[in-house]
Scaffold this motif. Structure first.
Motif: not given
Ligand SMILES: Cc1cc2nc3c(=O)[nH]c(=O)nc-3n(C[C@H](O)[C@H](O)[C@H](O)COP(=O)(O)OP(=O)(O)OC[C@H]3O[C@@H](n4cnc5c(N)ncnc54)[C@H](O)[C@@H]3O)c2cc1C
Length: 371
Positions: A8-9, A11-12, A38, A44, A75, A101-102, A263, A277-280, A342
């Motif tokens: 996953g690429g 935030f996490a 990606d 997001r 993956v 992988s979010g 996430d 499930q937030c970037c915070q 914000k």
């Molecule tokens: C419209 C919107 C508004 C938001 N607003 C806020 C906010 O105001 N404040 C806040 O804290 N949070 C907010 N969030 C939530 C926040 O964006 C997510 O919690 C955050 O992006 C999670 O990060 P992550 O790295 O876990 O997952 P993701 O951002 O989902 O990234 C997952 C990564 O894994 C990759 N991946 C997935 N499946 C596979 C696979 N099979 N093989 C390889 N790679 C894979 C994806 O392509 C991606 O690169 C918002 C989300 C959205 C959609």
């Protein structure tokens, strides 16, 4: 050479990689690979502003400076018994795995579902922005008055006639009672019509059909309800919660040589609460999981996940924003002042690029820097 594979690429994943690189320093023989199809980290939380290009950060500008490899592949299989993943048809072995992988929006199975728009991905947002660009003043139905639905509805309100549809009897059901009056007055100020206690039952190219039989003219219907952890979590033999997230310990370890962050991980936050499930939460979880994966391999002390106190900042379009503190969401700021917060947050979630020193420094600071 030992190998950390990060799936996953987002935030996490990005912050796991940077934190692992920080622990590795200059000396240790440790290979770190991020696997994701990606080319960009997608910010997001910016997507509801409908400027998808401003929501992308090229991964090579964060990973390459700190010596992290990027395997551009999806993956499809995780095999914890043999410590390998299959990506792009090829097996990749690991000594430590960080699953990051979010999450993805779950689309409903209703007639016309293929016509629904979303702001869940950069591609989804680009598709919506392109559709609206051709319309002039438009009619929109936004389904779901949770965090994302409220942000999209208020963003669109300046440019078209918006109806916000929510199954529950109140707006922002999960946001609790405290910020609700501020949200309701922003919706009223912006002229967003709210339909409570109804869902969506079908969509065609001119209207949305609601579960009470009502029909609402709509050039676009934006679906925002329901997000689930990546399906890859099911390939790891461990307990999962109702959102499909893996249970992890304080070090974000699922079990053995597998860690999870963002996430896909149901970590404990504070005050007996689970992370949202937030970037915070995804950013500091990434930093801790990456640190621990590398420290575990190098025989260094592991660290506990201990996030900053929970805050919320909900964008409300031209009506400003509302910021709250704590799990009971006590209002701190509203209107223009909250909007400034914000805007600042949307800048702060952009990682440093091109400069290894800045990236590694940021990977070593707990939290998001968003306070
Ligand atoms: C419209 C919107 C508004 C938001 N607003 C806020 C906010 O105001 N404040 C806040 O804290 N949070 C907010 N969030 C939530 C926040 O964006 C997510 O919690 C955050 O992006 C999670 O990060 P992550 O790295 O876990 O997952 P993701 O951002 O989902 O990234 C997952 C990564 O894994 C990759 N991946 C997935 N499946 C596979 C696979 N099979 N093989 C390889 N790679 C894979 C994806 O392509 C991606 O690169 C918002 C989300 C959205 C959609």
């Amino acid at each position: 050479m030992s190998h950390i594979v990060i799936v996953g690429g987002g935030f996490a994943g990005v912050w796991s990689a940077a934190a692992a690189a920080r622990v590795r320093g200059d000396g240790a023989a440790l290979r770190i690979t991020v696997v994701t199809p990606d080319e960009d980290l997608v910010l997001r939380p910016r997507l509801h502003r409908l400027d998808p290009q401003a929501s992308r950060v090229p991964l090579r500008r964060v990973l390459a400076p700190v010596g992290v490899e990027h395997l551009r592949a999806k993956v499809t299989e995780i095999d914890p018994e043999r410590s390998r993943v299959v990506a792009g048809g090829r097996a990749v072995g690991y000594d430590r795995l960080v699953l990051a992988s979010g999450s993805r929006l779950v689309r409903p199975g209703l007639p016309g579902a293929e016509r629904l728009f979303d702001v869940d991905t950069a591609e989804g947002t680009a598709r919506l922005a392109a559709r609206l660009a051709g319309l002039g003043r438009f009619t929109a139905v936004v389904v779901g008055a949770g965090f994302t639905g409220l942000e999209v509805a208020t963003e669109l309100a300046g440019r078209g006639d918006v109806v916000l549809v929510e199954r529950a009897g109140v707006v922002g059901p999960e946001l609790g009672p405290e910020p609700r009056p501020a949200i309701e007055s922003a919706l009223a100020e912006l002229g967003v019509k709210v339909r409570l206690g109804v869902g969506l039952s079908a969509v065609d190219d001119r209207e949305a059909v609601l579960t009470d039989g009502g029909r609402v003219p709509a050039d676009v219907v934006v679906w925002t309800a329901g997000v689930r952890a990546s399906a890859l979590t099911a390939q790891i033999p461990a307990a999962r919660d109702e959102l499909g997230r893996l249970e992890v310990d304080r070090r974000l370890r699922v079990s053995g040589n597998v860690f999870a962050a963002g996430d896909v991980a149901a970590a404990e936050a504070d005050a007996g609460r689970r992370v949202l499930q937030c970037c915070q939460h995804a950013i500091p979880m990434g930093k801790v999981a990456g640190h621990n994966a590398a420290a575990d391999l190098l025989g260094l002390p592991l660290t506990d996940f201990a996030p900053d106190p929970y805050v919320t900042c909900l964008d409300l379009g031209a009506a400003g924003a509302v910021t709250t503190t704590g799990w009971d969401r006590r209002i701190r700021l509203t209107g223009v002042e909250a909007k400034e917060v914000k805007d600042r947050i949307l800048g702060l979630i952009h990682p440093p690029v091109d400069d290894a020193k800045l990236i590694l420094e940021a990977a070593g600071t707990p939290g998001t820097g968003v306070r």
